[in-house]
Design a protein around this motif. Structure first.
Motif, PDB file in Angstrom:
ATOM      1  N   ALA A 136      -2.942  36.235  34.295  1.00 63.19           N
ATOM      2  CA  ALA A 136      -1.547  36.941  34.220  1.00 63.19           C
ATOM      3  C   ALA A 136      -1.344  37.367  35.690  1.00 63.19           C
ATOM      4  CB  ALA A 136      -2.354  38.236  33.297  1.00 63.19           C
ATOM      5  N   PRO A 137      -0.238  36.985  36.283  1.00 63.07           N
ATOM      6  CA  PRO A 137       0.242  37.066  37.448  1.00 63.07           C
ATOM      7  C   PRO A 137       0.242  38.580  37.788  1.00 63.07           C
ATOM      8  CG  PRO A 137       1.855  35.923  36.636  1.00 63.07           C
ATOM      9  CD  PRO A 137       0.731  36.023  35.461  1.00 63.07           C
ATOM     10  N   VAL A 138      -0.636  39.097  38.926  1.00 64.74           N
ATOM     11  CA  VAL A 138      -0.386  40.285  39.475  1.00 64.74           C
ATOM     12  C   VAL A 138       0.552  40.435  40.418  1.00 64.74           C
ATOM     13  CG1 VAL A 138      -1.919  42.019  40.511  1.00 64.74           C
ATOM     14  CG2 VAL A 138      -2.808  41.078  38.594  1.00 64.74           C
ATOM     15  N   GLY A 139       1.671  41.341  40.251  1.00 59.28           N
ATOM     16  CA  GLY A 139       2.691  41.467  41.384  1.00 59.28           C
ATOM     17  C   GLY A 139       2.665  42.652  42.366  1.00 59.28           C
ATOM     18  N   ASP A 140       3.754  42.736  43.063  1.00 59.55           N
ATOM     19  CA  ASP A 140       3.857  43.804  44.255  1.00 59.55           C
ATOM     20  C   ASP A 140       3.926  45.282  43.729  1.00 59.55           C
ATOM     21  OD1 ASP A 140       6.424  43.611  43.358  1.00 59.55           O
ATOM     22  OD2 ASP A 140       7.107  42.775  45.357  1.00 59.55           O
ATOM     23  N   LYS A 141       4.086  45.377  42.080  1.00 60.69           N
ATOM     24  CA  LYS A 141       4.182  46.768  41.905  1.00 60.69           C
ATOM     25  C   LYS A 141       2.654  47.384  41.563  1.00 60.69           C
ATOM     26  CE  LYS A 141       8.601  46.790  39.567  1.00 60.69           C
ATOM     27  NZ  LYS A 141       8.895  45.436  39.491  1.00 60.69           N
ATOM     28  N   SER A 142       1.926  46.775  41.946  1.00 57.33           N
ATOM     29  CA  SER A 142       0.509  47.115  41.925  1.00 57.33           C
ATOM     30  C   SER A 142       0.171  48.288  42.915  1.00 57.33           C
ATOM     31  CB  SER A 142      -0.544  46.016  42.502  1.00 57.33           C
ATOM     32  OG  SER A 142      -0.456  45.015  41.447  1.00 57.33           O
TER      33      SER A 142
ATOM     34  N   ARG B 121      -1.204  46.566  21.208  1.00 58.87           N
ATOM     35  CA  ARG B 121      -1.652  48.098  20.869  1.00 58.87           C
ATOM     36  C   ARG B 121      -0.880  48.908  21.990  1.00 58.87           C
ATOM     37  NH1 ARG B 121      -7.667  48.196  18.786  1.00 58.87           N
ATOM     38  NH2 ARG B 121      -6.912  50.101  17.839  1.00 58.87           N
ATOM     39  N   LEU B 122      -0.546  48.201  23.137  1.00 59.81           N
ATOM     40  CA  LEU B 122       0.009  49.034  24.024  1.00 59.81           C
ATOM     41  C   LEU B 122       1.414  48.517  24.644  1.00 59.81           C
ATOM     42  CD1 LEU B 122      -3.113  49.292  26.508  1.00 59.81           C
ATOM     43  CD2 LEU B 122      -1.869  51.219  25.511  1.00 59.81           C
ATOM     44  N   PRO B 123       2.402  48.400  23.788  1.00 58.24           N
ATOM     45  CA  PRO B 123       3.837  47.667  23.953  1.00 58.24           C
ATOM     46  C   PRO B 123       4.385  48.132  25.094  1.00 58.24           C
ATOM     47  CG  PRO B 123       3.806  49.227  21.878  1.00 58.24           C
ATOM     48  CD  PRO B 123       2.402  49.082  22.590  1.00 58.24           C
ATOM     49  N   ASP B 124       4.096  49.399  25.772  1.00 61.41           N
ATOM     50  CA  ASP B 124       4.908  49.789  26.740  1.00 61.41           C
ATOM     51  C   ASP B 124       4.211  49.618  28.139  1.00 61.41           C
ATOM     52  OD1 ASP B 124       6.875  50.569  25.402  1.00 61.41           O
ATOM     53  OD2 ASP B 124       6.160  52.368  24.819  1.00 61.41           O
ATOM     54  N   TRP B 125       2.995  48.894  28.116  1.00 59.21           N
ATOM     55  CA  TRP B 125       2.111  48.975  29.397  1.00 59.21           C
ATOM     56  C   TRP B 125       2.787  47.915  30.094  1.00 59.21           C
ATOM     57  CZ3 TRP B 125      -1.423  52.278  30.861  1.00 59.21           C
ATOM     58  CH2 TRP B 125      -2.259  51.846  31.772  1.00 59.21           C
ATOM     59  N   PRO B 126       2.939  47.821  31.593  1.00 61.96           N
ATOM     60  CA  PRO B 126       3.518  47.118  32.476  1.00 61.96           C
ATOM     61  C   PRO B 126       2.442  45.972  32.751  1.00 61.96           C
ATOM     62  CG  PRO B 126       2.873  49.014  33.618  1.00 61.96           C
ATOM     63  CD  PRO B 126       2.620  49.504  32.154  1.00 61.96           C
ATOM     64  N   MET B 127       2.720  44.652  32.288  1.00 65.08           N
ATOM     65  CA  MET B 127       1.778  43.551  32.360  1.00 65.08           C
ATOM     66  C   MET B 127       1.809  42.658  33.610  1.00 65.08           C
ATOM     67  SD  MET B 127       0.119  44.100  29.926  1.00 65.08           S
ATOM     68  CE  MET B 127      -0.639  43.277  28.755  1.00 65.08           C
TER      69      MET B 127
ATOM     70  N   THR C   7      -1.502  39.059  27.629  1.00 64.82           N
ATOM     71  CA  THR C   7      -1.701  39.423  26.116  1.00 64.82           C
ATOM     72  C   THR C   7      -2.672  40.416  25.942  1.00 64.82           C
ATOM     73  OG1 THR C   7      -3.234  37.485  25.664  1.00 64.82           O
ATOM     74  CG2 THR C   7      -1.056  36.917  25.176  1.00 64.82           C
ATOM     75  N   MET C   8      -3.676  40.789  26.906  1.00 67.29           N
ATOM     76  CA  MET C   8      -4.418  41.801  26.868  1.00 67.29           C
ATOM     77  C   MET C   8      -4.625  42.457  28.014  1.00 67.29           C
ATOM     78  SD  MET C   8      -7.684  39.304  25.416  1.00 67.29           S
ATOM     79  CE  MET C   8      -8.257  40.210  23.710  1.00 67.29           C
ATOM     80  N   VAL C   9      -4.939  43.798  28.016  1.00 67.36           N
ATOM     81  CA  VAL C   9      -5.371  44.587  29.112  1.00 67.36           C
ATOM     82  C   VAL C   9      -6.562  44.822  29.556  1.00 67.36           C
ATOM     83  CG1 VAL C   9      -5.030  47.208  29.873  1.00 67.36           C
ATOM     84  CG2 VAL C   9      -3.105  45.921  28.486  1.00 67.36           C
ATOM     85  N   ASN C  10      -7.121  44.676  30.424  1.00 72.80           N
ATOM     86  CA  ASN C  10      -8.669  44.624  31.092  1.00 72.80           C
ATOM     87  C   ASN C  10      -8.648  46.016  31.786  1.00 72.80           C
ATOM     88  OD1 ASN C  10     -11.606  43.580  32.137  1.00 72.80           O
ATOM     89  ND2 ASN C  10     -10.331  44.100  33.918  1.00 72.80           N
ATOM     90  N   TYR C  11      -9.741  46.788  31.230  1.00 78.51           N
ATOM     91  CA  TYR C  11     -10.152  47.990  31.918  1.00 78.51           C
ATOM     92  C   TYR C  11     -11.299  48.184  32.331  1.00 78.51           C
ATOM     93  CZ  TYR C  11     -12.494  49.364  27.734  1.00 78.51           C
ATOM     94  OH  TYR C  11     -13.368  48.854  26.532  1.00 78.51           O
ATOM     95  N   VAL C  12     -11.740  48.802  33.301  1.00 79.06           N
ATOM     96  CA  VAL C  12     -13.020  49.007  33.778  1.00 79.06           C
ATOM     97  C   VAL C  12     -13.109  50.538  34.509  1.00 79.06           C
ATOM     98  CG1 VAL C  12     -14.872  48.514  35.229  1.00 79.06           C
ATOM     99  CG2 VAL C  12     -13.151  46.957  34.880  1.00 79.06           C
ATOM    100  N   GLY C  13     -13.993  51.454  33.922  1.00 78.65           N
ATOM    101  CA  GLY C  13     -13.991  52.753  34.264  1.00 78.65           C
ATOM    102  C   GLY C  13     -15.357  52.981  34.993  1.00 78.65           C
ATOM    103  N   PHE C  14     -15.256  53.235  36.018  1.00 79.36           N
ATOM    104  CA  PHE C  14     -16.650  53.431  37.038  1.00 79.36           C
ATOM    105  C   PHE C  14     -16.930  54.716  37.144  1.00 79.36           C
ATOM    106  CE2 PHE C  14     -14.346  49.741  38.691  1.00 79.36           C
ATOM    107  CZ  PHE C  14     -15.326  48.844  38.665  1.00 79.36           C
TER     108      PHE C  14
END
Ligand code: FAD
Length: 391
Positions: free
Chosen positions: A69-75, A187-193, A215-222
């Motif tokens: 999933a390409p990650v762009g400049d709105k990061s 499950r997160l239709p409005d999440w920016p991918m 198609t999936m959101v990866n999360y990590v909580g430290f």
């Protein structure tokens, strides 16, 4: 020039990429993995231009683009309440954008798919190593003995072959555990991918990026812990504990966590940089050589750089022992700096541990863009070729 016969121990991202790169350079390779089949747990990994350029070189560029999933400049970096801090650098210093969120299983699958039948041997756990002037031998727990000119130990942070190279050292626990997992994009239709986002707050931080072509959101909580948990990639975590840890943070985090049914817990360990990576015919690669904290997202990326460096050097040198020494000299210093840089960045993103002055912390996060741009611009191949010429 006769190319050396090479054994790779460990079928993780490091060992599999090294095998692809060695094959591409015409070397004879066999890879041995302890598990009964190649595979990975359900979680994400972020790959960056300094390794993507090598995936391209070995013919895996299309696989990266189709699975990533390409990650762009709105990061962006945010404070824990959602107040923006600074953009996240997503190109190298030439402006090349090749940052992707990947599902770990996808990257392992396409790395394995690039390897011909008969090269991968699962169900082989390396337990002993021996060498002499004629060659090297690895013994497996099933009684098999494999022989080669060179052995690459890519068998992870608890490497069985590591002690044949460097005196045993204890992994360093950093008092943090990471809760990680995936949520379906449905499950997160409005999440920016199209972006990587991190929230940093008192002693904790939370990271989200897309994987599997969005198609999936990866999360990590430290989160901090006193518990000296045995580090494991697949220990189950409690979603309710995770939700409680980030209670009161930006509601966008709550939106992700409200969909978490299961997650993994992973204790954060690294090691002090090792004094040596090679012993004659044996070389360490990936986490076996340099386990690092994930705060620069570089463990897998550096393992891929290692593999490309080794393949370039081994395939162009008639002197095997000399080639491994060149590899070690080229890689050990660069990776030691990244290992220590990951620790430093961990202090920044877990703000209260080292940074009581949040304004200073925010300025450092913003200024970190330059470090990342140079980290991503590094191309190990010309350096490997130059090291060969001057050796
Ligand atoms: P491993 O993945 O540990 O693979 C070692 C392999 O060797 C395994 O398959 C194991 O079964 C096998 N093995 C072990 N012992 C033996 C034996 N005796 N005989 C045979 N086989 C054996 N890195 C990034 O670049 N970007 C990220 O965003 C990122 N995020 C991360 C997030 C988390 C939560 C974690 C846990 C790590 C992250 N990393 C990231 C780090 C990265 O995943 C690791 O650095 C990388 O996977 C190391 O690969 P490896 O092949 O060296 O080791």
């Amino acid at each position: 020039m006769t190319k050396p016969r090479i054994i790779v121990i460990g079928g993780g991202i490091g060992g599999l990429f090294a095998t692809n790169a060695l094959l591409k350079h015409g070397c004879a390779v066999s890879i041995y993995e302890q598990a009964p089949a190649l595979g990975e747990i359900g979680a994400g990994v972020y790959i960056t231009p300094n390794s993507v350029r090598h995936m391209e070189r070995v013919g895996l560029g299309d696989a990266v683009r189709s699975w990533g999933a390409p990650v762009g400049d709105k990061s962006y970096y945010f404070r824990h309440d959602g107040a923006p801090i600074a953009p996240v650098q997503v190109t190298d210093s030439s402006g090349w954008a090749a940052n992707y969120g990947m599902h770990r299983a996808d990257i392992v699958n396409f790395l394995a798919a690039g390897i011909p039948d008969g090269v991968v041997h699962c169900g082989h756990r390396a337990i002993e190593f021996a060498q002499d002037e004629q060659g090297a031998r690895v013994k497996f727990s099933n009684g098999v003995i494999a022989e080669a000119d060179v052995v690459i130990a890519a068998d992870g942070i608890h490497s069985n072959l590591g002690p044949y190279v460097s005196p045993p050292s204890k992994p360093v626990f950093h008092g943090t555990i990471a809760y990680r997992g995936l949520v379906s994009a449905d499950r997160l239709p409005d999440w920016p991918m199209d972006r990587w986002e991190m929230w940093v707050g008192p002693s904790k931080h939370f990271l989200v990026f897309p994987v599997r072509h969005g198609t999936m959101v990866n999360y990590v909580g430290f989160v901090p812990t006193d518990e000296q948990m045995k580090e494991s990639w697949s220990a189950p975590g409690d979603p309710n504990t995770l939700r409680a840890e980030f209670e009161g943070w930006d509601p966008r985090i709550g939106a992700v966590l409200s969909h978490v049914d299961q997650c993994f817990r992973w204790a954060l360990y690294d090691r002090e940089p090792l004094p040596t990576w090679t012993n004659q015919r044996l070389a360490l690669l990936g986490d076996a050589a340099h386990p690092m904290l994930p705060h620069l997202g570089q463990g897998a990326n550096q393992a891929i750089e290692d593999g490309m460096a080794l393949a370039t050097i081994l395939s162009e040198s008639a002197d095997i022992l000399g080639a491994l020494r060149i590899y070690e000299k080229l890689r050990r210093q660069r990776v030691a700096e990244i290992q220590l840089g990951a620790r430093l960045n961990g202090l920044r993103v877990d703000s209260m541990s080292g940074y009581s002055d949040l304004k200073k912390r925010d300025e450092e996060l913003a200024a970190h863009a330059d470090f990342r741009a140079h980290l991503y611009a590094y191309d190990v191949v010309p350096f490997a070729k130059a090291a060969l010429r001057t050796a």
